[in-house]
Design a protein around this motif. Structure first.
Motif, mmCIF file in Angstrom:
data_model
loop_
_atom_site.group_PDB
_atom_site.id
_atom_site.type_symbol
_atom_site.label_atom_id
_atom_site.label_comp_id
_atom_site.label_asym_id
_atom_site.label_seq_id
_atom_site.Cartn_x
_atom_site.Cartn_y
_atom_site.Cartn_z
ATOM 1 N N ILE A 95 -22.405 -1.246 16.648
ATOM 2 C CA ILE A 95 -23.000 0.074 16.880
ATOM 3 C C ILE A 95 -21.983 1.016 17.521
ATOM 4 N N LYS A 96 -21.262 0.516 18.529
ATOM 5 C CA LYS A 96 -20.272 1.348 19.214
ATOM 6 C C LYS A 96 -19.164 1.779 18.262
ATOM 7 N N SER A 97 -18.778 0.909 17.343
ATOM 8 C CA SER A 97 -17.744 1.257 16.375
ATOM 9 C C SER A 97 -18.175 2.434 15.505
ATOM 10 N N TYR A 98 -19.412 2.377 15.006
ATOM 11 C CA TYR A 98 -19.900 3.479 14.181
ATOM 12 C C TYR A 98 -20.041 4.762 14.999
ATOM 13 N N GLU A 99 -20.461 4.621 16.240
ATOM 14 C CA GLU A 99 -20.583 5.794 17.104
ATOM 15 C C GLU A 99 -19.227 6.435 17.394
ATOM 16 N N HIS A 100 -18.169 5.633 17.346
ATOM 17 C CA HIS A 100 -16.829 6.146 17.633
ATOM 18 C C HIS A 100 -16.059 6.543 16.369
#
Length: 238
Positions: A95-100
């Protein structure tokens, strides 16, 4: 595989030298142009020598993490493709990867053919966005019109200006930042705002005769900010 005269340029940012070399050889065998780095500093050096299309990015890197790199690069280069390739498989990391800014998240070990399919998916989007646009060949200094026939020769300062604007967010950049970038690349001169205006004036005069619509904007002054590029432009390091 995406067949094209101007191959997709891929940067592999991975601190495992063996894996990085294996990925590089595999992708080169599929006609991609591949660069390598093991951290954010190495990636910055790559951007100075080439306009990159896709990043393959590990999360656990020395210095800046993959999250930080993705977030920074996405802001600077909105059209670039970012593939996270990492041993971290937790949902929170995905999730954090997509958010970044990541486009695709792949866990290690990923079959090479799946990585290839992911890159080809991104390449189709990049290729479509570049179609019917102008091509700037940075080494030979040629700016080729969308018809592929008409072209003009540019000076080094004009090439750098177009390249700098094309890679900026929304193709817009403050005058001070443009002058700073041009000055860094000039062997002798400090580029002032007045010098920048002269470069812009020459560019407009060169490009205007090649436009089908003479009223179309080329590079437009943005009040209180700087300049914005309106030509759909692909950078080719020939």
């Amino acid at each position: 595989m995406i067949a094209q005269s101007n191959p997709i340029k891929i940067a592999i940012i991975e601190d495992d030298a063996i894996l990085r070399e294996e990925l590089s050889q595999f992708l080169q065998a599929h006609q991609f142009k591949v660069y390598e780095a093991n951290n954010s500093l190495g990636l910055n050096d790559l951007f100075r020598i080439s306009a990159l299309d896709v990043l393959i990015l590990d999360l656990n890197l020395p210095g800046q993490s993959g999250f930080e790199i993705a977030q920074s690069i996405r802001k600077k280069y909105p059209q670039i493709g970012i593939v996270m390739l990492t041993a971290r498989t937790a949902l929170a990391d995905r999730i954090k990867s997509y958010e970044h800014g990541a486009d695709i998240y792949l866990p290690k070990p990923t079959p090479p053919q799946e990585l290839l399919a992911a890159i080809n998916s991104i390449a189709r989007r990049i290729t479509n966005s570049k179609s019917n646009g102008w091509n700037l060949y940075t080494k030979s200094g040629r700016l080729v019109a969308p018809d592929g026939v008409h072209q003009i020769t540019l000076l080094p300062s004009e090439i750098l200006l177009l390249k700098t604007l094309s890679q900026a967010p929304n193709q817009c950049l403050e005058s001070e930042s443009i002058c700073e970038t041009l000055s860094e690349q000039s062997p002798t001169d400090i580029v002032t705002k007045r010098a920048l205006e002269n470069i812009l004036s020459r560019l407009r005069k060169k490009i205007l005769p090649l436009l089908k619509d003479p009223e179309r904007r080329i590079i437009h002054s943005v009040w209180g900010s700087g300049y914005q590029l309106y030509l759909p432009l692909s950078i080719i390091d020939d």
